[in-house]
Design a protein around this motif. Structure first.
Motif, PDB file in Angstrom:
ATOM      1  N   LEU A 142      -1.167   0.586 -13.429  1.00  6.97           N
ATOM      2  CA  LEU A 142      -0.303   1.394 -15.130  1.00  6.97           C
ATOM      3  C   LEU A 142      -0.831   3.194 -14.204  1.00  6.97           C
ATOM      4  CD1 LEU A 142      -1.165   2.779 -17.345  1.00  6.97           C
ATOM      5  CD2 LEU A 142      -3.662   3.493 -16.877  1.00  6.97           C
ATOM      6  N   MET A 143      -1.196   3.103 -12.791  1.00  5.03           N
ATOM      7  CA  MET A 143      -0.650   4.659 -11.924  1.00  5.03           C
ATOM      8  C   MET A 143      -0.007   4.362 -11.054  1.00  5.03           C
ATOM      9  SD  MET A 143      -5.347   4.494 -10.176  1.00  5.03           S
ATOM     10  CE  MET A 143      -4.563   6.606  -9.480  1.00  5.03           C
ATOM     11  N   VAL A 144       1.241   3.778 -11.087  1.00  8.00           N
ATOM     12  CA  VAL A 144       2.973   3.222 -10.770  1.00  8.00           C
ATOM     13  C   VAL A 144       3.563   3.292 -11.705  1.00  8.00           C
ATOM     14  CG1 VAL A 144       2.350   2.909  -8.163  1.00  8.00           C
ATOM     15  CG2 VAL A 144       2.273   1.754  -9.304  1.00  8.00           C
ATOM     16  N   HIS A 145       3.225   3.059 -12.346  1.00 10.33           N
ATOM     17  CA  HIS A 145       4.085   2.760 -13.436  1.00 10.33           C
ATOM     18  C   HIS A 145       5.280   2.943 -13.636  1.00 10.33           C
ATOM     19  CE1 HIS A 145       5.840   1.456 -17.446  1.00 10.33           C
ATOM     20  NE2 HIS A 145       4.794   0.683 -17.398  1.00 10.33           N
ATOM     21  N   PRO A 146       6.584   3.015 -13.834  1.00 10.72           N
ATOM     22  CA  PRO A 146       7.920   3.865 -13.756  1.00 10.72           C
ATOM     23  C   PRO A 146       7.845   4.562 -14.427  1.00 10.72           C
ATOM     24  CG  PRO A 146       8.055   1.231 -13.359  1.00 10.72           C
ATOM     25  CD  PRO A 146       7.008   1.383 -13.750  1.00 10.72           C
ATOM     26  N   ASP A 147       8.071   5.053 -15.648  1.00 10.06           N
ATOM     27  CA  ASP A 147       7.836   5.384 -16.749  1.00 10.06           C
ATOM     28  C   ASP A 147       7.187   7.017 -16.323  1.00 10.06           C
ATOM     29  OD1 ASP A 147       9.187   4.033 -18.076  1.00 10.06           O
ATOM     30  OD2 ASP A 147       7.385   3.411 -20.127  1.00 10.06           O
ATOM     31  N   LEU A 148       5.965   6.740 -15.109  1.00 11.46           N
ATOM     32  CA  LEU A 148       5.735   8.243 -14.837  1.00 11.46           C
ATOM     33  C   LEU A 148       6.788   8.844 -13.751  1.00 11.46           C
ATOM     34  CD1 LEU A 148       1.954   6.686 -14.646  1.00 11.46           C
ATOM     35  CD2 LEU A 148       2.761   8.044 -16.123  1.00 11.46           C
ATOM     36  N   LEU A 149       6.128   9.662 -13.848  1.00 10.01           N
ATOM     37  CA  LEU A 149       6.942  10.831 -12.696  1.00 10.01           C
ATOM     38  C   LEU A 149       6.884  10.433 -11.303  1.00 10.01           C
ATOM     39  CD1 LEU A 149       8.793  12.676 -11.283  1.00 10.01           C
ATOM     40  CD2 LEU A 149       6.794  14.691 -11.946  1.00 10.01           C
ATOM     41  N   ASN A 150       7.072   9.939 -11.118  1.00  8.07           N
ATOM     42  CA  ASN A 150       7.611   9.555  -9.082  1.00  8.07           C
ATOM     43  C   ASN A 150       5.864   9.829  -8.951  1.00  8.07           C
ATOM     44  OD1 ASN A 150       7.534   8.137  -6.238  1.00  8.07           O
ATOM     45  ND2 ASN A 150       8.592   6.967  -6.582  1.00  8.07           N
ATOM     46  N   GLY A 151       5.573   9.431  -7.793  1.00  4.12           N
ATOM     47  CA  GLY A 151       4.498  10.354  -6.671  1.00  4.12           C
ATOM     48  C   GLY A 151       5.058  11.228  -6.200  1.00  4.12           C
ATOM     49  N   TRP A 152       6.081  10.955  -5.176  1.00  5.61           N
ATOM     50  CA  TRP A 152       6.356  10.835  -4.461  1.00  5.61           C
ATOM     51  C   TRP A 152       7.344  12.807  -4.799  1.00  5.61           C
ATOM     52  CZ3 TRP A 152       4.286   8.845  -0.808  1.00  5.61           C
ATOM     53  CH2 TRP A 152       4.219   7.709  -1.124  1.00  5.61           C
ATOM     54  N   GLY A 153       8.027  12.241  -5.814  1.00 12.58           N
ATOM     55  CA  GLY A 153       8.899  13.599  -6.495  1.00 12.58           C
ATOM     56  C   GLY A 153       7.626  14.919  -7.262  1.00 12.58           C
ATOM     57  N   TYR A 154       6.326  14.426  -6.891  1.00 13.19           N
ATOM     58  CA  TYR A 154       5.649  15.502  -7.680  1.00 13.19           C
ATOM     59  C   TYR A 154       5.565  16.780  -7.336  1.00 13.19           C
ATOM     60  CZ  TYR A 154       0.866  17.580  -9.270  1.00 13.19           C
ATOM     61  OH  TYR A 154      -0.027  18.180  -9.683  1.00 13.19           O
ATOM     62  N   GLY A 155       5.956  16.852  -6.152  1.00 15.18           N
ATOM     63  CA  GLY A 155       5.907  18.632  -5.451  1.00 15.18           C
ATOM     64  C   GLY A 155       7.135  19.250  -5.764  1.00 15.18           C
ATOM     65  N   GLY A 156       8.113  18.694  -5.396  1.00 13.32           N
ATOM     66  CA  GLY A 156       9.449  19.322  -6.047  1.00 13.32           C
ATOM     67  C   GLY A 156       9.171  19.203  -7.575  1.00 13.32           C
ATOM     68  N   ALA A 157       8.672  18.414  -8.484  1.00 11.42           N
ATOM     69  CA  ALA A 157       8.818  18.832  -9.648  1.00 11.42           C
ATOM     70  C   ALA A 157       7.746  19.968 -10.553  1.00 11.42           C
ATOM     71  CB  ALA A 157       8.160  17.446 -10.812  1.00 11.42           C
ATOM     72  N   LEU A 158       6.393  20.004  -9.783  1.00 10.89           N
ATOM     73  CA  LEU A 158       6.544  21.642  -9.987  1.00 10.89           C
ATOM     74  C   LEU A 158       6.054  22.933  -9.217  1.00 10.89           C
ATOM     75  CD1 LEU A 158       2.918  21.788 -10.913  1.00 10.89           C
ATOM     76  CD2 LEU A 158       2.174  21.546  -7.910  1.00 10.89           C
ATOM     77  N   ALA A 159       6.754  22.400  -8.083  1.00 11.33           N
ATOM     78  CA  ALA A 159       7.508  24.004  -8.035  1.00 11.33           C
ATOM     79  C   ALA A 159       8.738  24.064  -9.163  1.00 11.33           C
ATOM     80  CB  ALA A 159       8.661  23.820  -6.626  1.00 11.33           C
ATOM     81  N   ASP A 160       9.488  22.476  -9.639  1.00 11.41           N
ATOM     82  CA  ASP A 160      10.508  23.455 -10.955  1.00 11.41           C
ATOM     83  C   ASP A 160       9.995  23.594 -11.608  1.00 11.41           C
ATOM     84  OD1 ASP A 160      12.450  24.077  -8.481  1.00 11.41           O
ATOM     85  OD2 ASP A 160      13.060  21.511  -8.311  1.00 11.41           O
ATOM     86  N   GLY A 161       8.660  23.280 -12.270  1.00  4.69           N
ATOM     87  CA  GLY A 161       8.007  23.700 -13.244  1.00  4.69           C
ATOM     88  C   GLY A 161       8.893  22.651 -15.418  1.00  4.69           C
ATOM     89  N   GLU A 162       8.951  21.154 -13.509  1.00  9.78           N
ATOM     90  CA  GLU A 162       9.568  20.310 -15.034  1.00  9.78           C
ATOM     91  C   GLU A 162       8.576  19.164 -15.102  1.00  9.78           C
ATOM     92  OE1 GLU A 162      13.307  19.383 -12.667  1.00  9.78           O
ATOM     93  OE2 GLU A 162      14.321  21.273 -13.836  1.00  9.78           O
ATOM     94  N   ILE A 163       7.160  19.076 -14.667  1.00 11.69           N
ATOM     95  CA  ILE A 163       6.672  18.202 -14.892  1.00 11.69           C
ATOM     96  C   ILE A 163       6.141  17.203 -16.095  1.00 11.69           C
ATOM     97  CG2 ILE A 163       4.336  17.205 -14.260  1.00 11.69           C
ATOM     98  CD1 ILE A 163       3.448  19.175 -12.686  1.00 11.69           C
ATOM     99  N   PRO A 164       6.336  15.945 -16.707  1.00 14.03           N
ATOM    100  CA  PRO A 164       6.865  15.555 -17.880  1.00 14.03           C
ATOM    101  C   PRO A 164       4.880  16.200 -18.615  1.00 14.03           C
ATOM    102  CG  PRO A 164       7.572  14.494 -16.067  1.00 14.03           C
ATOM    103  CD  PRO A 164       7.170  15.269 -15.080  1.00 14.03           C
ATOM    104  N   LYS A 165       4.806  15.729 -19.927  1.00 16.96           N
ATOM    105  CA  LYS A 165       3.367  15.630 -20.166  1.00 16.96           C
ATOM    106  C   LYS A 165       3.472  14.944 -21.523  1.00 16.96           C
ATOM    107  CE  LYS A 165       2.676  19.918 -17.387  1.00 16.96           C
ATOM    108  NZ  LYS A 165       2.281  21.650 -18.739  1.00 16.96           N
ATOM    109  N   TRP A 166       2.515  14.152 -21.559  1.00 19.21           N
ATOM    110  CA  TRP A 166       1.946  13.836 -22.965  1.00 19.21           C
ATOM    111  C   TRP A 166       1.506  14.638 -24.516  1.00 19.21           C
ATOM    112  CZ3 TRP A 166       0.330   9.516 -19.484  1.00 19.21           C
ATOM    113  CH2 TRP A 166       0.759   8.576 -19.129  1.00 19.21           C
ATOM    114  N   ASN A 167       2.465  15.207 -24.870  1.00 24.45           N
ATOM    115  CA  ASN A 167       1.296  16.191 -25.802  1.00 24.45           C
ATOM    116  C   ASN A 167       0.403  15.453 -26.631  1.00 24.45           C
ATOM    117  OD1 ASN A 167       0.562  18.134 -27.838  1.00 24.45           O
ATOM    118  ND2 ASN A 167       2.385  19.412 -26.663  1.00 24.45           N
ATOM    119  N   ILE A 168      -0.863  15.569 -27.171  1.00 30.02           N
ATOM    120  CA  ILE A 168      -1.587  14.688 -27.583  1.00 30.02           C
ATOM    121  C   ILE A 168      -1.911  15.285 -28.006  1.00 30.02           C
ATOM    122  CG2 ILE A 168      -3.626  12.791 -28.037  1.00 30.02           C
ATOM    123  CD1 ILE A 168      -2.049  11.274 -25.620  1.00 30.02           C
ATOM    124  N   PHE A 169      -2.040  15.570 -29.084  1.00 31.98           N
ATOM    125  CA  PHE A 169      -3.115  16.456 -30.692  1.00 31.98           C
ATOM    126  C   PHE A 169      -3.200  18.192 -29.605  1.00 31.98           C
ATOM    127  CE2 PHE A 169      -4.480  12.352 -31.842  1.00 31.98           C
ATOM    128  CZ  PHE A 169      -4.250  12.213 -33.290  1.00 31.98           C
TER     129      PHE A 169
END
Length: 366
Positions: free
Chosen positions: A195-222
């Motif tokens: 579950l923690m490495v599921h391909p539907d998630l943002l790859n952990g290696w790209g987390y830093g770049g996505a954080l800098a660009d403000g492009e981290i995907p999110k679930w919106n639950i209520f």
């Protein structure tokens, strides 16, 4: 050989049957738990021709006798002590009761990480083989092997894929091993790792770049947002999450009716642990793992070889006491971070410098 005499001599040297808490044997050794190891007459044991050596580790005092001999000596030993034959696991359980909290923590880490070391070793060696094929100027001037022989490029790519696998899916290995150690279902631990490495998630290696660009995907639950970020190559997040999973599973199994246990317990365990992992546990421990790694890198960059010397000087005493197993989590985290940087190497000099510094860090740290 008079096994009864040998057993009697060993028992007397160990302080008598009153000093024996538990006893078992493996292929070559007597495995004993003693009430007080200070009562052992080490000189007498050393003088016995049948005793090939002794040592104390993990709360057990072990007497090396050799294959075949140990079975017969153990049979006589149990007659003299009046105890029933025990398994190695029973002796380990008795030995654990003698360990202090720090020793128990070290043993826990050892039990989790030692079984997965072969996978890490395989990945690391394959990584080195890939580097031999792709390093420019190593065997051929101004060229790598695959540049000189393009037909080998796919071979190098295949080896690189094989090398990546243990680090990319490291949470699955740790989840399986940790759940087993924490008393949970090992396959639920592996499922949590998946579950923690599921391909539907943002790859952990790209987390830093996505954080800098403000492009981290999110679930919106209520209205509550949860980052959809994977944990490839991480250690602390999956350790903490698996500990929670094992305890939730044990809690539920005690309270859910037997008729529904096989259906509801796995369902609720994975769901509850998964939610906690992505909302609180994962983000907190990811930051903790990065701080841990950054602290060791800071020591290297700040005090250079002195920091490496300090770690090197302390490592041998840690090995003697068994404390070195507590470094396995740190070492695995560093390996994962090194793998992350190697995957993002480019022609930029700064990235190459970071990679070289990591290699030097491991040289000092080892």
């Amino acid at each position: 050989m008079k096994y009864d005499i040998i057993a009697a001599g060993i028992l007397e040297a160990l302080g008598g049957k009153e000093n024996i808490s538990a006893a078992a044997h493996c292929a070559t050794r007597l495995r004993l738990v003693l009430h007080d190891e200070s009562k052992v007459d080490q000189k007498r044991l050393d003088e016995m021709d049948e005793v090939k050596g002794t040592f104390s580790t993990g709360g057990q005092y072990q007497v090396i006798l050799g294959s075949g001999v140990v079975n017969n000596v153990y049979a006589e030993f149990t007659k003299l002590t009046g105890s029933e034959e025990m398994s190695k696991d029973e002796v380990k359980s008795a030995a654990n009761q003698k360990l202090n909290p720090v020793q128990r923590f070290v043993k826990m880490l050892s039990d989790i990480f030692v079984p997965i070391i072969p996978a890490i070793v395989a990945g690391g060696l394959l990584m080195g083989l890939n580097n031999l094929l792709t390093a420019s100027g190593l065997f051929i001037e101004d060229q790598s092997v695959i540049e000189a022989y393009p037909g080998m490029s796919d071979l190098a790519a295949m080896i690189n894929t094989f090398a990546n696998a243990p680090f990319t899916y490291l949470p699955i290995l740790i989840g399986f091993s940790a759940a087993k150690r924490f008393g949970g279902n090992a396959f639920l631990g592996a499922a949590l790792g998946m579950l923690m490495v599921h391909p539907d998630l943002l790859n952990g290696w790209g987390y830093g770049g996505a954080l800098a660009d403000g492009e981290i995907p999110k679930w919106n639950i209520f209205g509550f947002e949860i980052a959809k970020v994977g944990y490839q190559g991480t250690v602390l997040p999956v350790l903490a999450a698996t500990y929670i999973l094992a305890n939730i599973e044990k809690f539920l199994r005690k309270r859910i009716p037997t008729s529904l246990d096989n259906l509801l317990t796995p369902l609720l365990t994975i769901f509850i642990t998964g939610v906690l992992t992505f909302t609180f546990v994962g983000p907190l421990t990811r930051s903790g793992g990065n701080l841990l790694t950054d602290g060791i890198v800071w020591m290297y960059e700040t005090v250079g070889f002195i920091g490496g010397g300090i770690l090197g000087a302390l490592y041998a005493p840690f090995v003697i006491t068994g404390m070195h197993h507590s470094f396995i989590a740190i070492e695995t985290q560093l390996l994962a971070n090194l793998r992350r940087r190697v995957d993002h190497l480019s022609s930029q000099p700064l990235l190459w410098l970071m990679w070289l510094k990591d290699q030097q860090l491991w040289l000092y740290y080892s």
